[in-house]
Design a protein around this motif. Structure first.
Motif, mmCIF file in Angstrom:
data_model
loop_
_atom_site.group_PDB
_atom_site.id
_atom_site.type_symbol
_atom_site.label_atom_id
_atom_site.label_comp_id
_atom_site.label_asym_id
_atom_site.label_seq_id
_atom_site.Cartn_x
_atom_site.Cartn_y
_atom_site.Cartn_z
ATOM 1 N N ALA A 157 36.250 4.701 2.752
ATOM 2 C CA ALA A 157 37.269 4.158 3.538
ATOM 3 C C ALA A 157 37.249 2.519 3.181
ATOM 4 C CB ALA A 157 36.894 4.245 5.175
ATOM 5 N N ALA A 158 36.068 2.167 2.645
ATOM 6 C CA ALA A 158 36.045 0.588 2.344
ATOM 7 C C ALA A 158 34.598 0.638 1.296
ATOM 8 C CB ALA A 158 35.626 -0.200 3.306
ATOM 9 N N VAL A 159 34.850 -0.392 0.166
ATOM 10 C CA VAL A 159 33.598 -0.653 -0.447
ATOM 11 C C VAL A 159 33.256 -2.000 -0.411
ATOM 12 C CG1 VAL A 159 32.603 -0.428 -2.720
ATOM 13 C CG2 VAL A 159 34.572 1.289 -1.898
ATOM 14 N N LEU A 160 32.110 -2.191 0.038
ATOM 15 C CA LEU A 160 31.408 -3.659 -0.149
ATOM 16 C C LEU A 160 30.508 -3.608 -1.406
ATOM 17 C CD1 LEU A 160 30.485 -3.833 3.748
ATOM 18 C CD2 LEU A 160 32.501 -4.289 2.973
ATOM 19 N N GLY A 161 31.368 -4.169 -2.176
ATOM 20 C CA GLY A 161 30.695 -4.066 -3.517
ATOM 21 C C GLY A 161 30.139 -5.369 -3.923
ATOM 22 N N ILE A 162 28.778 -5.809 -3.804
ATOM 23 C CA ILE A 162 28.412 -7.097 -3.947
ATOM 24 C C ILE A 162 26.938 -7.123 -4.761
ATOM 25 C CG2 ILE A 162 28.054 -9.198 -2.651
ATOM 26 C CD1 ILE A 162 29.077 -8.148 -0.068
ATOM 27 N N PRO A 163 27.156 -6.249 -5.873
ATOM 28 C CA PRO A 163 25.890 -6.435 -6.642
ATOM 29 C C PRO A 163 25.460 -7.821 -7.330
ATOM 30 C CG PRO A 163 27.454 -5.447 -8.045
ATOM 31 C CD PRO A 163 27.984 -5.594 -6.495
ATOM 32 N N VAL A 164 24.314 -8.158 -7.524
ATOM 33 C CA VAL A 164 24.003 -9.362 -8.124
ATOM 34 C C VAL A 164 23.594 -9.133 -9.631
ATOM 35 C CG1 VAL A 164 21.501 -8.888 -7.291
ATOM 36 C CG2 VAL A 164 22.337 -11.225 -7.620
ATOM 37 N N GLY A 165 23.520 -10.212 -10.286
ATOM 38 C CA GLY A 165 22.992 -10.275 -11.550
ATOM 39 C C GLY A 165 23.912 -10.743 -12.603
ATOM 40 N N PHE A 166 23.154 -10.558 -13.775
ATOM 41 C CA PHE A 166 23.891 -11.080 -15.011
ATOM 42 C C PHE A 166 24.270 -10.071 -15.924
ATOM 43 C CE2 PHE A 166 20.466 -13.643 -13.703
ATOM 44 C CZ PHE A 166 20.963 -15.027 -13.564
ATOM 45 N N ILE A 167 24.006 -8.780 -15.779
ATOM 46 C CA ILE A 167 24.638 -7.741 -16.893
ATOM 47 C C ILE A 167 25.359 -6.798 -15.800
ATOM 48 C CG2 ILE A 167 23.843 -5.925 -18.363
ATOM 49 C CD1 ILE A 167 22.917 -8.768 -19.181
ATOM 50 N N GLY A 168 26.700 -6.852 -15.856
ATOM 51 C CA GLY A 168 27.529 -5.998 -15.371
ATOM 52 C C GLY A 168 27.936 -6.311 -13.874
#
Ligand SMILES: C/C1=C2N=C(/C=C3N=C(/C(C)=C4\N[C@@](C)([C@@H]5N=C1[C@](C)(CCC(=O)O)[C@H]5CC(=O)O)[C@@](C)(CC(=O)O)[C@@H]4CCC(=O)O)[C@@](C)(CC(=O)O)[C@@H]\3CCC(=O)O)C(C)(C)[C@@H]/2CCC(=O)O
Length: 208
Positions: A157-168
């Protein structure tokens, strides 16, 4: 004995924090429901300029909340995200699931030639349709989710897409924002499990 003068009332600490964030962050450009979520995300990282990097589809908060109200599970990429979600806020005692430590995950990762966090999403397939997805750590998990959906897999239904970092991290969030899924992202390198859990907690809460 050393005695420091500091605020000890938890409710008052929260009140002052949220008032400070609302005074210092430029929330004016956001719809009210997204602004409320942004306040809690800023609260989790202490950076009022985070708001400049928040991007979302217009209905994401509403769709995520409707899904929670309908009893949908929250699917998390890392235990850190799952641990940060306050269970008592969830409107339907919703399941909060992280399959990273499932005994099948390492084998799937070897078979698919990917990280454990990405492979763990294969175990979401029977819960993914209509779910709220919370990815706060692993860019590979977010890319894998998009690949699963693009291949005709179940749609959250919904994606909270909040990854952290430098690669990707930045690239995976750009890809989510370019997809046709309901999304909330923090553009660029910033993100993380705490900010992501805070976003879920804000959506699950009726009040700030
Ligand atoms: C490359 C990885 C990144 N991890 C980051 C930051 C943090 N990760 C923590 C912890 C404890 C965990 N990270 C794993 C998810 C582990 N991290 C990776 C992977 C190697 C690959 C993910 C990817 O690139 O998409 C990943 C292992 C995997 O095979 O998937 C973790 C499972 C490692 C482990 O302990 O086995 C573990 C998560 C445990 C859990 O909660 O379930 C940190 C606390 C730092 C640490 O102690 O290592 C920190 C937390 C950040 C946060 O807020 O979530 C990055 C920076 C995100 C990085 C990916 C991007 C990059 O630029 O490198």
């Amino acid at each position: 004995m050393v005695v420091y003068e500091y605020e000890k009332d938890g409710a008052e600490i929260y009140r002052q924090s949220f008032a400070t964030i609302r005074a210092e962050a430029e929330l004016g450009g956001l719809p009210d429901d997204v602004a409320r979520v942004a306040v809690r995300m800023i609260h989790a990282c202490g950076q009022v300029d985070l708001v400049e990097d928040i991007a979302c589809s217009p209905a994401v908060v509403q769709r995520a909340r409707e899904a929670l109200d309908a009893g949908a599970p929250v699917l998390c990429d890392a235990q850190m995200v799952a641990s940060g979600i306050t269970r008592r806020r969830l409107p339907k005692d919703n399941d909060v699931l992280c399959t990273l430590d499932d005994p099948r995950t390492p084998g799937l990762a070897a078979e698919l030639g990917t990280t454990r966090t990405a492979a763990a999403l294969e175990l979401w397939r029977d819960r993914l349709d209509g779910a709220v997805v919370a990815i706060g750590n692993a860019p590979t998990a977010l890319f894998h989710l998009l690949e699963m959906v693009a291949a005709g897999g179940p749609r959250p239904a919904a994606v909270l897409g909040i990854p952290v970092g430098f690669i990707g991290a930045a690239e995976s969030k750009d890809a989510l924002a370019a997809s046709d899924l309901e999304f909330l992202v923090v553009r660029g390198r910033r993100g993380g499990s705490a900010i992501t859990a805070a976003a879920v907690n804000a959506i699950a809460s009726d009040a700030e």
